[in-house]
Design a protein around this motif. Structure first.
Motif, PDB file in Angstrom:
ATOM      1  N   ILE A   8       0.854  -1.188   0.000  1.00 32.51           N
ATOM      2  CA  ILE A   8       0.000   0.000   0.000  1.00 32.51           C
ATOM      3  C   ILE A   8       0.893   1.241   0.000  1.00 32.51           C
ATOM      4  CG2 ILE A   8      -1.749   1.305   1.246  1.00 32.51           C
ATOM      5  CD1 ILE A   8      -2.796  -1.295   2.378  1.00 32.51           C
ATOM      6  N   ILE A   9       0.722   2.088  -1.022  1.00 33.79           N
ATOM      7  CA  ILE A   9       1.525   3.293  -1.177  1.00 33.79           C
ATOM      8  C   ILE A   9       0.644   4.526  -0.978  1.00 33.79           C
ATOM      9  CG2 ILE A   9       3.070   4.604  -2.680  1.00 33.79           C
ATOM     10  CD1 ILE A   9       4.155   1.854  -2.031  1.00 33.79           C
ATOM     11  N   LEU A  10       1.095   5.417  -0.095  1.00 30.86           N
ATOM     12  CA  LEU A  10       0.465   6.727   0.037  1.00 30.86           C
ATOM     13  C   LEU A  10       1.253   7.711  -0.810  1.00 30.86           C
ATOM     14  CD1 LEU A  10      -1.230   9.038   1.313  1.00 30.86           C
ATOM     15  CD2 LEU A  10       0.406   9.025   3.229  1.00 30.86           C
ATOM     16  N   ILE A  77      -0.031   1.131   5.682  1.00 30.88           N
ATOM     17  CA  ILE A  77       0.730   1.751   4.595  1.00 30.88           C
ATOM     18  C   ILE A  77       2.162   1.218   4.565  1.00 30.88           C
ATOM     19  CG2 ILE A  77       1.608   3.943   3.688  1.00 30.88           C
ATOM     20  CD1 ILE A  77      -0.863   5.291   4.907  1.00 30.88           C
ATOM     21  N   SER A  78       2.597   0.813   3.393  1.00 28.26           N
ATOM     22  CA  SER A  78       3.928   0.225   3.230  1.00 28.26           C
ATOM     23  C   SER A  78       5.012   1.278   3.029  1.00 28.26           C
ATOM     24  CB  SER A  78       3.940  -0.715   2.016  1.00 28.26           C
ATOM     25  OG  SER A  78       2.890  -1.647   2.066  1.00 28.26           O
ATOM     26  N   ASP A 107       7.487   4.398  10.884  1.00 27.44           N
ATOM     27  CA  ASP A 107       8.653   3.565  10.583  1.00 27.44           C
ATOM     28  C   ASP A 107       8.491   2.867   9.229  1.00 27.44           C
ATOM     29  OD1 ASP A 107      11.136   2.397  10.934  1.00 27.44           O
ATOM     30  OD2 ASP A 107      10.326   0.645  11.978  1.00 27.44           O
ATOM     31  N   ILE A 108       8.164   3.659   8.214  1.00 24.17           N
ATOM     32  CA  ILE A 108       8.049   3.149   6.841  1.00 24.17           C
ATOM     33  C   ILE A 108       8.951   3.979   5.934  1.00 24.17           C
ATOM     34  CG2 ILE A 108       5.703   2.240   7.098  1.00 24.17           C
ATOM     35  CD1 ILE A 108       4.656   4.821   5.836  1.00 24.17           C
ATOM     36  N   PRO A 109       9.392   3.401   4.819  1.00 24.17           N
ATOM     37  CA  PRO A 109      10.304   4.131   3.934  1.00 24.17           C
ATOM     38  C   PRO A 109       9.611   5.222   3.134  1.00 24.17           C
ATOM     39  CG  PRO A 109       9.753   2.001   2.991  1.00 24.17           C
ATOM     40  CD  PRO A 109       9.157   2.016   4.369  1.00 24.17           C
TER      41      PRO A 109
END
Length: 344
Positions: A8-10, A77-78, A107-109
């Protein structure tokens, strides 16, 4: 780092005067929210300071709405994809700062996206239940907007080469100037397009630039339009009012012929028949008609973006970010936005 098996991309877009957020899950768009800023119309153009302040007000509710419409929780969210540049530095700082804070909090890239490449990759946005018409590589893309006019050779999502671009003004700027001279609103593109449908495209002629290669120039065309109107007004004070539709039709025709002449030459020289258009001006009905006419005449396989993806939007940023995420290209928390691309 990833919470589940789903990707999942924001996406966040804040390069100019539209604040946008989008959610993509496993390659499919779930939401695309855009908050526009009407304040600039009174000034005849985007005011950078007002734009950045509006982004600060809009970004949290816009992202909240995108997550809500997508039906997900923020913990799912990834990664977060954001527009790093080019654009207005104050506007970009708002999006960049939020992306950094969100990245640290969850804590996501982060994945940085070039705004112009995002427009090109808008052709890869997928929606459930809709069969997408996605170009194979390589293809040519005509990127036309208020600030850019480029012909791009797209070999992959990570390999794009600009083979032609404006040496001065962009096509969108030319439309804005045309509308302003006639007392029309900002932005001028939709105004010119609407009136052009009622006018005669052969009523007036303007000087066309002769630039070598695949590069463009629109400053001379703008000046030619200005001088023509000025000269006619000397003998007829109502000239603009009497000829508004014909002026728009003739000027729009000149801009489109200039764009298509170089694009047609590039397609022939490179022997590529897959041709796309992107950017705000790709919503212009005359330009879309020219693409359809070239498809019939020259056998082009054309790609016209959905109208909602022609202007600045986060769906294209999330899509571009998805490609980078899959490749493992993540951004540093120390990255700074950039207003323009500096050629080495």
């Amino acid at each position: 780092m990833q919470k589940n098996d789903n990707i999942i991309i924001l996406g966040i877009e804040s390069s100019c005067d539209d604040t946008s957020a989008a959610i993509i899950k496993d390659g499919y768009l779930l939401s695309n929210i855009i908050s526009s800023q009407a304040v600039h119309s009174a000034y005849g153009g985007v005011v950078p300071e007002l734009a950045s302040r509006a982004h600060q007000q809009n970004i949290i509710p816009t992202i909240h709405q995108a997550i809500k419409v997508a039906g997900i929780d923020k913990s799912e969210i990834s990664a977060i994809a954001y527009t790093r540049g080019p654009g207005l530095i104050g506007s970009l700082l708002v999006g960049t700062s939020f992306a950094k804070g969100f990245s640290l909090a969850l804590d996501i890239p982060m994945v940085e996206v070039n705004h112009l490449q995002g427009h090109v990759l808008a052709h890869f946005i997928k929606e459930k239940g809709i069969e997408p018409h996605i170009p194979d590589f390589p293809f040519l893309c005509l990127l036309v907007s208020g600030g850019n006019s480029q012909i791009i050779l797209v070999n992959s999502p990570f390999d794009m080469k600009i083979i032609g671009q404006t040496i001065d003004d962009a096509a969108g700027e030319a439309f804005d100037k045309c509308a302003k001279v006639m007392g029309g609103p900002y932005p001028g593109g939709p105004y010119v397009d609407k009136l052009a449908k009622e006018g005669n495209s052969k009523a007036f002629s303007f000087a066309k630039p002769h630039i070598p290669g695949y590069d463009y120039s629109f400053s001379g065309l703008k000046t030619s339009f200005l001088y023509l109107v000025r000269d006619y007004l000397k003998t007829d004070a109502d000239f603009i009012e009497k000829n508004r539709a014909d002026l728009c039709a003739s000027f729009q025709c000149a801009v489109i012929e200039t764009l298509m002449d170089k694009l047609r030459r590039a397609a022939k020289d490179l022997k590529i028949n897959r041709v796309a258009v992107a950017g705000g001006v790709s919503a212009n009905s005359g330009l879309r008609g020219a693409f359809e006419e070239h498809a019939k005449r020259y056998g082009w396989d054309i790609f016209l973006p959905k109208f909602s993806y022609t202007t600045d939007n986060a769906a294209m940023i999330a899509t571009a970010g998805m490609f980078k995420f899959m490749k493992g290209e993540f951004d540093s928390i120390e990255s700074a936005p950039y207003s323009r691309i500096v050629k080495s």
